[in-house]
Design an enzyme around this catalytic site. Structure first.
Site, PDB file in Angstrom:
ATOM      1  N   SER A  14       0.994  -1.352  -0.450  1.00  0.00           N
ATOM      2  CA  SER A  14      -0.250   0.301  -0.029  1.00  0.00           C
ATOM      3  C   SER A  14       0.755   1.140   0.028  1.00  0.00           C
ATOM      4  O   SER A  14       1.987   1.256   1.218  1.00  0.00           O
ATOM      5  CB  SER A  14      -0.875  -0.443   1.590  1.00  0.00           C
ATOM      6  OG  SER A  14      -0.318   0.385   2.458  1.00  0.00           O
ATOM      7  N   CYS A  16      -3.320  -4.352  -7.863  1.00  0.00           N
ATOM      8  CA  CYS A  16      -2.760  -3.197  -8.188  1.00  0.00           C
ATOM      9  C   CYS A  16      -3.692  -2.266  -9.918  1.00  0.00           C
ATOM     10  O   CYS A  16      -3.142  -0.764  -9.655  1.00  0.00           O
ATOM     11  CB  CYS A  16      -2.005  -2.908  -7.938  1.00  0.00           C
ATOM     12  SG  CYS A  16      -0.653  -3.677  -9.157  1.00  0.00           S
ATOM     13  N   GLU A  49      -8.374   3.197  -3.002  1.00  0.00           N
ATOM     14  CA  GLU A  49      -8.349   3.210  -3.246  1.00  0.00           C
ATOM     15  C   GLU A  49      -9.058   2.107  -2.355  1.00  0.00           C
ATOM     16  O   GLU A  49      -8.538   1.774  -0.790  1.00  0.00           O
ATOM     17  CB  GLU A  49      -6.609   2.727  -3.208  1.00  0.00           C
ATOM     18  CG  GLU A  49      -6.645   1.147  -3.859  1.00  0.00           C
ATOM     19  CD  GLU A  49      -5.304   0.434  -3.613  1.00  0.00           C
ATOM     20  OE1 GLU A  49      -4.492   0.175  -2.820  1.00  0.00           O
ATOM     21  OE2 GLU A  49      -4.503  -0.452  -4.476  1.00  0.00           O
TER      22      GLU A  49
HETATM   23  P1  NAD Z   1       1.006  -3.910   2.519  1.00  0.00           P
HETATM   24  O1  NAD Z   1       1.271  -2.086   2.379  1.00  0.00           O
HETATM   25  O2  NAD Z   1      -0.491  -3.706   4.118  1.00  0.00           O
HETATM   26  O3  NAD Z   1       1.227  -4.637   2.959  1.00  0.00           O
HETATM   27  C1  NAD Z   1       2.363  -4.843   2.249  1.00  0.00           C
HETATM   28  C2  NAD Z   1       3.757  -6.011   2.924  1.00  0.00           C
HETATM   29  O4  NAD Z   1       4.148  -5.037   3.830  1.00  0.00           O
HETATM   30  C3  NAD Z   1       3.715  -6.594   3.993  1.00  0.00           C
HETATM   31  O5  NAD Z   1       4.402  -7.795   4.003  1.00  0.00           O
HETATM   32  C4  NAD Z   1       3.706  -6.433   5.220  1.00  0.00           C
HETATM   33  O6  NAD Z   1       3.920  -7.218   6.657  1.00  0.00           O
HETATM   34  C5  NAD Z   1       4.317  -5.470   4.882  1.00  0.00           C
HETATM   35  N1  NAD Z   1       3.707  -4.101   6.674  1.00  0.00           N
HETATM   36  C6  NAD Z   1       2.416  -3.774   6.385  1.00  0.00           C
HETATM   37  N2  NAD Z   1       2.959  -2.769   7.712  1.00  0.00           N
HETATM   38  C7  NAD Z   1       3.895  -2.567   7.712  1.00  0.00           C
HETATM   39  C8  NAD Z   1       4.680  -1.361   8.284  1.00  0.00           C
HETATM   40  N3  NAD Z   1       4.387  -0.857   9.171  1.00  0.00           N
HETATM   41  N4  NAD Z   1       6.018  -1.257   8.146  1.00  0.00           N
HETATM   42  C9  NAD Z   1       6.986  -1.964   7.733  1.00  0.00           C
HETATM   43  N5  NAD Z   1       6.229  -3.354   6.564  1.00  0.00           N
HETATM   44  C10 NAD Z   1       5.236  -3.101   7.005  1.00  0.00           C
HETATM   45  O7  NAD Z   1       0.041  -4.294   1.727  1.00  0.00           O
HETATM   46  P2  NAD Z   1      -1.283  -5.279   1.456  1.00  0.00           P
HETATM   47  O8  NAD Z   1      -2.410  -5.208   1.781  1.00  0.00           O
HETATM   48  O9  NAD Z   1      -0.628  -6.369   1.245  1.00  0.00           O
HETATM   49  O10 NAD Z   1      -1.056  -4.837  -0.353  1.00  0.00           O
HETATM   50  C11 NAD Z   1      -2.004  -4.461  -1.200  1.00  0.00           C
HETATM   51  C12 NAD Z   1      -1.630  -3.094  -0.924  1.00  0.00           C
HETATM   52  O11 NAD Z   1      -0.587  -3.133  -2.255  1.00  0.00           O
HETATM   53  C13 NAD Z   1      -2.245  -2.403  -1.771  1.00  0.00           C
HETATM   54  O12 NAD Z   1      -2.620  -0.735  -1.571  1.00  0.00           O
HETATM   55  C14 NAD Z   1      -1.916  -2.778  -3.364  1.00  0.00           C
HETATM   56  O13 NAD Z   1      -2.427  -1.629  -5.097  1.00  0.00           O
HETATM   57  C15 NAD Z   1      -0.828  -2.777  -4.066  1.00  0.00           C
HETATM   58  N6  NAD Z   1       0.166  -2.971  -4.196  1.00  0.00           N
HETATM   59  C16 NAD Z   1       1.073  -2.578  -5.807  1.00  0.00           C
HETATM   60  C17 NAD Z   1       1.104  -3.304  -6.458  1.00  0.00           C
HETATM   61  C18 NAD Z   1       1.997  -2.363  -7.285  1.00  0.00           C
HETATM   62  O14 NAD Z   1       3.143  -2.529  -8.699  1.00  0.00           O
HETATM   63  N7  NAD Z   1       2.447  -1.243  -7.533  1.00  0.00           N
HETATM   64  C19 NAD Z   1       1.407  -4.253  -6.573  1.00  0.00           C
HETATM   65  C20 NAD Z   1       0.036  -5.077  -6.085  1.00  0.00           C
HETATM   66  C21 NAD Z   1       0.096  -4.942  -4.640  1.00  0.00           C
END
Ligand code: NAD
Length: 491
Positions: free
Chosen positions: A228, A283, A384
């Protein structure tokens, strides 16, 4: 219930963390496994970093032609095990089995592209930059690299980075999403069968604690993040402040414009696949659909039909096109954003809330939803949703629609449906997004191309995949050489 282990130094090992969280099937809340989660995962990450730093020293000097050989084997192993991997993706992530298999095809394509690293890594040589002086640039591995992955593509996204990092001579640590760690557990069973130095590719579980350890360790030189936007920004800032190379791909809110000259029936089907595929948890999911001029009435009708035709249910069941969203919290958040869209002046054309799927009553299901005329100055139009929700808007001209596209804070994808080359050209030139689709609903770059998010969808310079990945996972060294004749005679 199985507690998942880490993979480090060429073997499976128990986490130092005793605290766990459940890995849950989002279609029925069945607990599939438990994953370590808590402060002691710091120790796991530290150990992974240490073994990766040791493995690097041997691997960086292995010739690149030999470094790609394990990737050929990995491709073959993934192909042989694709049904099992896809089943795990569906069980823990929720998407349909067909979507899970398609996801692994994208992973395989990245392995194939990384097998071209011996050519992609070649550099430049200028003879005689001054009389008798030559200058050339070589690409060397950057060091220990780490990837932090999101939940929505548990099988594909690590492969935007892993094969390139390894082929370029680096060592690698993967931290999968704690929501979907099982897919990579299976992939690492396959990695375990490769002939690689111990510690070259490692997997550690956890959340913020293990991630922060990777971000802070001076031994880790490069971070690849997908998730995210707020976390992407945090990762970029903390990693860069610690002197690392960082690529951080964030969230999205993808607009699609439908021109009156588009083939409306085909367009509606493609858009519905984009909005509702993977239950909107992509995404590159289309989200704000802008009909221009008199395309509105006919497009709306076709979109509603296409949305209604989607079958929602457990992804392993025959004929299911749309699975559940990832967690009960996610379902609640999506449903409250739908309600907020109505409060902000929108009206509901199709309501997918309170979905009841027979046999899966406890699943996190939201059926296809369409909101119309959501306020342009409200929050929902900019947020989003990451669920199966389409916002339908109407504008008079393509210029108004492009201005709307360019008012978006994100910039992951923008698409146009038209039969006019001029409209297409104008749009691709002006649209403020890094991945553009013309008569395409999910403009996902193939492995040879960078996954080019812009604005709040990406923090960094070099994206995942293709040549960008090769550049990201190498550092350039420029050498200037002179071999004067007079000196040579002396020896
Ligand atoms: P997220 O940001 O919640 O988590 C992603 C990763 O970050 C996980 O491994 C999680 O353990 C880690 N994380 C979470 N909070 C953290 C923190 N405070 N500090 C450090 N690490 C932390 O995302 P999600 O819910 O797993 O995935 C969905 C999001 O990913 C959506 O916003 C989507 O649009 C995005 N996404 C983007 C792409 C792209 O190519 N731009 C591709 C796929 C998904």
């Amino acid at each position: 219930m199985e507690v998942l282990r880490n993979y480090m130094n060429g073997q499976w090992s128990e986490s130092k963390e005793r605290n766990t969280i459940d890995v849950v099937n989002p279609a029925n809340q069945k607990v599939l496994a438990r994953v370590p989660f808590g402060a002691n995962t710091v120790k796991d990450a530290e150990e992974a970093i240490d073994v990766a730093a040791v493995a690097l020293e041997e691997w960086r000097n292995v010739p690149v032609m030999r470094r790609v050989q394990p990737l050929y084997k990995l491709k073959q192993l993934i192909e042989e095990n694709v049904e099992e991997i896809a089943r795990l993706i569906t069980l823990e992530c929720g998407k349909s089995y067909a979507e899970s298999k398609a996801e692994m095809q994208r992973a395989i394509e990245n392995i194939e592209t990384a097998c071209a690293t011996p050519t992609l890594m070649q550099s430049e040589f200028s003879e005689n930059i001054a009389s008798g002086v030559d200058e050339f640039m070589i690409r060397q591995p950057i060091g220990v690299c780490a990837c932090i992955a999101p939940f929505n593509f548990p099988g594909m996204i690590p492969f935007w980075f892993l094969p390139y990092a390894i082929a370029c001579g680096n060592s690698f640590i993967l931290k999968p999403s704690e929501k979907v760690p099982l897919t990579m557990m299976k992939v690492f069973e396959l990695i375990d069968q490769l002939d690689l130095p111990k510690g070259l590719i490692n997997l550690v579980h956890g959340g913020k604690e293990s991630v922060d350890t990777l971000l802070d360790s001076p031994k880790v030189k490069a971070i690849s993040f997908v998730g995210s936007t707020p976390i992407a920004q945090y990762i970029y800032q903390r990693g860069a402040a610690n002197g690392k190379r960082v690529q951080a791909q964030g969230g999205a809110k993808n607009p699609v414009i439908v021109m009156p000259d588009a083939d409306i029936e085909m367009t509606a089907k493609i858009i519905a696949d984009s909005v509702y595929g993977c239950a909107g948890q992509r995404c590159l999911a289309a989200s704000n659909i802008v009909t221009v001029g008199d395309s509105k009435g006919i497009a709306k009708e076709a979109l509603v039909e296409a949305a209604k035709s989607k079958t929602t249910g457990f992804g392993m069941d025959e004929g299911i096109e749309m699975g559940p969203v990832i967690t009960p919290d996610s379902k609640e958040r999506i449903e409250s954003l739908i309600a907020q869209g109505i409060q902000e002046g929108g009206s509901l054309v199709l309501d997918g809330r309170n979905a009841n799927i027979s046999g899966y009553e406890s699943g996190n299901f939201v059926k296809p939803t369409i909101l119309e005329n959501v306020a342009l100055d409200g929050d929902v139009i900019k947020t989003e949703i990451f669920g199966p929700v389409m916002s339908l808007l109407q504008m008079d001209t393509i210029d108004q629609a492009i201005d709307f596209v360019n008012g978006n804070n994100f910039g992951n994808m923008a698409c146009l449906f038209t039969s006019s080359g001029l409209n297409a050209r104008t749009f691709r030139n002006r649209a403020n997004a890094g991945n553009i689709g013309i008569n395409i609903g999910v403009a996902a770059p193939m492995a040879q191309f960078p996954f080019s998010g812009w604005n709040d969808s990406f923090f960094g310079d070099l994206h995942g995949q293709g040549r960008h990945a090769i550049e990201f996972f190498t550092q350039t060294k420029v050498v200037i050489e002179r071999w004067p004749k007079e000196w040579t005679r002396k020896f």
